[in-house]
Scaffold this active site. Structure first.
Site, PDB file in Angstrom:
ATOM      1  N   ARG A  77       0.857  -1.191   0.000  1.00  0.00           N
ATOM      2  CA  ARG A  77       0.000   0.000   0.000  1.00  0.00           C
ATOM      3  C   ARG A  77       0.890   1.236   0.000  1.00  0.00           C
ATOM      4  O   ARG A  77       1.895   1.273   0.710  1.00  0.00           O
ATOM      5  CB  ARG A  77      -0.865  -0.026   1.256  1.00  0.00           C
ATOM      6  CG  ARG A  77      -1.972   0.970   1.279  1.00  0.00           C
ATOM      7  CD  ARG A  77      -2.726   0.901   2.594  1.00  0.00           C
ATOM      8  NE  ARG A  77      -3.651  -0.211   2.689  1.00  0.00           N
ATOM      9  CZ  ARG A  77      -4.236  -0.591   3.836  1.00  0.00           C
ATOM     10  NH1 ARG A  77      -3.975   0.055   4.963  1.00  0.00           N
ATOM     11  NH2 ARG A  77      -5.061  -1.605   3.860  1.00  0.00           N
ATOM     12  N   ARG A 146      -1.717   6.770   9.596  1.00  0.00           N
ATOM     13  CA  ARG A 146      -1.874   6.212   8.244  1.00  0.00           C
ATOM     14  C   ARG A 146      -1.935   7.328   7.204  1.00  0.00           C
ATOM     15  O   ARG A 146      -1.787   8.501   7.527  1.00  0.00           O
ATOM     16  CB  ARG A 146      -3.149   5.376   8.193  1.00  0.00           C
ATOM     17  CG  ARG A 146      -3.175   4.215   9.182  1.00  0.00           C
ATOM     18  CD  ARG A 146      -2.128   3.189   8.843  1.00  0.00           C
ATOM     19  NE  ARG A 146      -2.282   1.984   9.630  1.00  0.00           N
ATOM     20  CZ  ARG A 146      -3.074   0.946   9.320  1.00  0.00           C
ATOM     21  NH1 ARG A 146      -3.830   0.982   8.246  1.00  0.00           N
ATOM     22  NH2 ARG A 146      -3.110  -0.119  10.080  1.00  0.00           N
ATOM     23  N   LYS A 230      -3.653   1.579  14.867  1.00  0.00           N
ATOM     24  CA  LYS A 230      -3.665   2.505  13.718  1.00  0.00           C
ATOM     25  C   LYS A 230      -4.274   3.849  14.117  1.00  0.00           C
ATOM     26  O   LYS A 230      -5.106   3.928  15.029  1.00  0.00           O
ATOM     27  CB  LYS A 230      -4.443   1.890  12.561  1.00  0.00           C
ATOM     28  CG  LYS A 230      -5.840   1.463  12.928  1.00  0.00           C
ATOM     29  CD  LYS A 230      -6.626   0.921  11.741  1.00  0.00           C
ATOM     30  CE  LYS A 230      -6.182  -0.449  11.278  1.00  0.00           C
ATOM     31  NZ  LYS A 230      -7.147  -1.112  10.373  1.00  0.00           N
ATOM     32  N   LYS A 232      -5.845   7.565  12.249  1.00  0.00           N
ATOM     33  CA  LYS A 232      -6.244   8.097  10.939  1.00  0.00           C
ATOM     34  C   LYS A 232      -6.592   9.578  11.028  1.00  0.00           C
ATOM     35  O   LYS A 232      -7.336   9.988  11.913  1.00  0.00           O
ATOM     36  CB  LYS A 232      -7.418   7.285  10.409  1.00  0.00           C
ATOM     37  CG  LYS A 232      -7.024   5.818  10.226  1.00  0.00           C
ATOM     38  CD  LYS A 232      -8.080   4.984   9.571  1.00  0.00           C
ATOM     39  CE  LYS A 232      -7.528   3.609   9.219  1.00  0.00           C
ATOM     40  NZ  LYS A 232      -8.548   2.733   8.645  1.00  0.00           N
ATOM     41  N   CYS A 452     -15.246  -3.034  -0.401  1.00  0.00           N
ATOM     42  CA  CYS A 452     -13.854  -3.334  -0.029  1.00  0.00           C
ATOM     43  C   CYS A 452     -13.365  -4.533  -0.835  1.00  0.00           C
ATOM     44  O   CYS A 452     -14.167  -5.236  -1.452  1.00  0.00           O
ATOM     45  CB  CYS A 452     -13.786  -3.622   1.465  1.00  0.00           C
ATOM     46  SG  CYS A 452     -14.508  -5.229   1.864  1.00  0.00           S
ATOM     47  N   CYS A 458      -8.303 -10.604   1.096  1.00  0.00           N
ATOM     48  CA  CYS A 458      -8.358 -10.179   2.496  1.00  0.00           C
ATOM     49  C   CYS A 458      -8.525 -11.374   3.428  1.00  0.00           C
ATOM     50  O   CYS A 458      -9.501 -12.130   3.325  1.00  0.00           O
ATOM     51  CB  CYS A 458      -9.515  -9.208   2.715  1.00  0.00           C
ATOM     52  SG  CYS A 458      -9.591  -8.701   4.443  1.00  0.00           S
ATOM     53  N   CYS A 497     -16.674  -7.982   5.914  1.00  0.00           N
ATOM     54  CA  CYS A 497     -16.634  -8.244   7.356  1.00  0.00           C
ATOM     55  C   CYS A 497     -16.924  -6.931   8.085  1.00  0.00           C
ATOM     56  O   CYS A 497     -17.015  -5.873   7.451  1.00  0.00           O
ATOM     57  CB  CYS A 497     -15.277  -8.843   7.754  1.00  0.00           C
ATOM     58  SG  CYS A 497     -14.010  -7.613   8.131  1.00  0.00           S
ATOM     59  N   CYS A 501     -14.016  -1.255   6.157  1.00  0.00           N
ATOM     60  CA  CYS A 501     -13.032  -0.604   5.282  1.00  0.00           C
ATOM     61  C   CYS A 501     -13.662   0.273   4.197  1.00  0.00           C
ATOM     62  O   CYS A 501     -13.042   1.225   3.745  1.00  0.00           O
ATOM     63  CB  CYS A 501     -12.128  -1.650   4.655  1.00  0.00           C
ATOM     64  SG  CYS A 501     -11.192  -2.565   5.895  1.00  0.00           S
TER      65      CYS A 501
END
Ligand code: SRM
Ligand code: SF4
Length: 584
Positions: A77, A146, A230, A232, A452, A458, A497, A501
């Site tokens: 990424r 991120r 994480k 953001k 996603c 994934c 899930c 995302c």
């Protein structure tokens, strides 16, 4: 105040990942040694460290065979603040996706690119080529800040947009890890920089504000254990919610005076979407307004908020470690007071803001300096060639021939910019030949949808998203036609899930994977993404989509107010009333 170099937050046992970070010597081992081994995959500790370097180990789940080794590959990424991709980097990623990847590139919901399918043996070469061509993957993943988002529109006559871009870059630089591990491991120690850091950012990184810097650490802001989870951030302009600002840990809103000069920022904190099914203690949460900060103090406030999460975020339970839980459990007042301790001053009250709007900047538009930009819808962000549809080849050709930079948008679309008006028809002709639909020809249901990646890459997916989304959209469109709503559209977002995302909890209709072919159904978010959706149904077998949604749309058609959107309707009448109507 003296800050300990150990995680301080709790007395409970630290999570496994904390141990891995602790033993890693600032994100190096055992990954650095394993990169050199002739193996197909990394071991568990390295997998965790790899994330900080921008890569996830995955396997093709379509190819799993019991008793056989998994079909391992790496996802990479990029770190592309505000979604900016220079032409040289674009062409490099395009080439690398063919040479080492799965021949596609994927625009993410945070304005980055992902390459899938890179074999471990090619990872070092791939990262090195990205860095040598004006890119980076450092901290695209991992327990750090991120990719910083900002509106993708490349306006040059609206100073607030220029400022949002600049501060997105600067905040990304401020919070970049200082450990040299990335360059040592992937570039044999060569430090390649694609741009000069703003001297104010360099000074702010070093400046110790009320103990928020960790004394003597190579990582003055993060310390040796980085963040609990994480983190953001986005920087936007008043009224522009193209970045889903309420879903972020920290959002800054640029405020200018009448001359368009920067004065300061409104600050929001504590948003986040990830959750786990059947665990009520995990939930999506909207960011709260925290206050206003003058431009001179903005980096110190960002550091103070990051330091608060660093020192008080939960390092024992990764399901509870995002800053949203700190804000929720402490309340905004206590959170603000703690941030003020680090910041060393009171945070001023927020300034008034206009209403938020969702914007996607598609189509041909003036960028305000005589040049044009072109926003192209990319279904679920996947840049590929398939049959007559040749998006990947067309973009490559255009970027190569006209040397155009790109912006990736938070809705998984792409903008080509700095276009000379004389080139408009040549560019449009290339796109037409490649069967790229003009934005006005795309069903708005598809234009405003997101899904996603889910299966097969994934590892957390419980069902499909990207691969089935075109068929789901077609079915919803037919259903809307059937109930007499042929021109209706709304935000439909889909994930494999509950991690969220594609930000489904901010969609008017969210389908959230809950087992094979099964989705939890969420409804009622605002069309400008300022209100969360609620659960309408725990488990929808996708075969029953029409049976479940037909009465919902029928009720919407019958009872909606003039011009009312689907999300606003669901929120006004309530999901109980919709259930009641559906059961009669
Ligand atoms: Fe995400 C994990 C893909 C945006 C919440 N996300 C993953 C992983 C890496 C799966 C994994 O951990 O093994 C997925 C890789 C799939 C693949 O095959 O490529 C993945 N996330 C994505 C992307 C590519 C989705 C997309 O459709 O574009 C987005 C990459 C963004 C980027 O460029 O950085 C992506 N992920 C998001 C967002 C939306 C956002 O940030 O605006 C969220 C919800 C917002 C939030 O963070 O609260 C999100 N991803 C998660 C979570 C749940 C985090 C949590 O707080 O519980 C996970 C799982 C985890 O971290 O444990 C996750
Ligand atoms: Fe994977 Fe779930 Fe994120 Fe989709 S929402 S990419 S299935 S982690």
């Amino acid at each position: 105040m003296v800050i300990s170099s150990q995680p301080t937050s709790i007395d409970r046992k630290l999570s496994k990942v904390e141990g891995i970070k602790d033993r890693s010597n600032l994100l190096r081992e055992p990954m650095a040694s394993e990169v050199l081994l002739d193996t197909t995959h990394f071991t568990e500790d390295s997998i965790q460290l790899l994330k900080f370097h921008g890569s996830y180990q995955q396997d093709n789940r379509d190819n799993r065979v019991r008793g056989q080794e998994k079909d391992y590959s790496m996802m990479l990424r990029t770190r592309t603040p505000g979604g900016f991709v220079p032409p040289q980097l674009y062409l490099t990623l395009d080439r690398l996706s063919d040479q080492y990847g799965n021949h596609t590139m994927r625009i993410t919901t945070r304005q980055a690119f992902q390459l899938h399918g890179i074999l471990k043996k090619n990872l070092k070469q791939t990262i090195a080529e990205i860095v040598h061509n004006m890119g980076s993957t450092l901290t695209a993943c991992g327990d750090v800040n991120r990719n910083v988002m900002s509106p993708a529109a490349p306006y040059h006559n609206r100073p607030e947009y220029d400022l949002a871009r600049t501060y997105a870059n600067n905040v990304a630089d401020l919070l970049t890890p200082q450990s040299g591990a990335y360059y040592e491991i992937w570039l044999d120690g060569e430090k390649v920089v694609s741009g000069e850091e703003d001297p104010e950012v360099v000074a702010a990184r070093k400046r110790d504000i009320n103990g928020s810097n960790i004394e003597g650490s190579i990582e003055p802001i993060y310390g040796p254990h980085y963040l609990p989870r994480k983190f953001k951030i986005c920087v936007t302009v008043p009224g522009d919610n193209s970045v889903d600002l309420f879903s972020q840990d920290l959002s800054l809103v640029v405020l200018t005076n009448e001359q368009g000069e920067l004065e300061g920022f409104n600050v929001f904190a504590g948003g986040g979407l990830g959750r786990t099914h059947n665990k009520e203690e995990t939930f999506p949460r909207l960011a709260d307004p925290i206050g206003y900060v003058d431009k001179a103090d903005v980096y110190d406030l960002v550091k103070a908020i990051v330091a608060t999460q660093r020192d008080y975020g939960d390092r024992s339970d990764r399901r509870h470690s995002r800053m949203k839980y700190l804000v929720e459990e402490w309340g905004v007042e206590k959170f603000r007071a703690k941030v003020e301790e680090y910041f060393g001053q009171k945070i001023a009250p927020s300034k008034p803001l206009p209403q938020w709007k969702y914007l996607d900047f598609l189509g041909w538009q003036q960028q305000g300096d005589g040049k044009l930009f072109l926003g192209l819808a990319v279904q679920n962000g996947r840049i590929k060639d398939e049959g007559d549809f040749k998006l990947k080849s067309a973009l490559k050709r255009i970027v190569e021939r006209f040397n155009l930079p790109l912006k990736l948008t938070p809705s998984q679309d792409v903008i080509l910019f700095d276009i000379d008006p004389a080139d408009k028809s040549k560019i449009q002709a290339i796109l037409d030949r490649a069967k790229i639909a003009r934005p006005t020809k795309i069903d708005p249901l598809a234009r405003y949808s997101m899904a996603c990646p889910a299966l097969p890459t994934c590892g957390l997916a419980t069902t499909e998203a990207e691969r089935v989304s075109p068929s789901i959209l077609a079915r919803v469109r037919s259903l809307l036609d059937k109930v007499g709503l042929p021109n209706e559209h709304f935000f439909l977002r889909m994930t494999g899930c509950p991690n969220g995302c594609a930000r489904p909890y901010l969609a008017e209709l969210g389908l959230v994977g809950n087992g094979p072919n099964t989705y939890q159904v969420w409804m009622g978010a605002a069309p400008n993404q300022t209100r969360l959706a609620k659960v309408y149904l725990e488990k929808l077998n996708i075969d029953d989509l029409e049976t479940v949604l037909e009465p919902v749309f029928t009720y919407f058609k019958k009872e909606r107010q003039l011009g009312e959107s689907f999300g606003d309707f669901c929120d006004r009448v309530g999901l109980d009333a919709i259930h009641q109507f559906a059961s009669t």
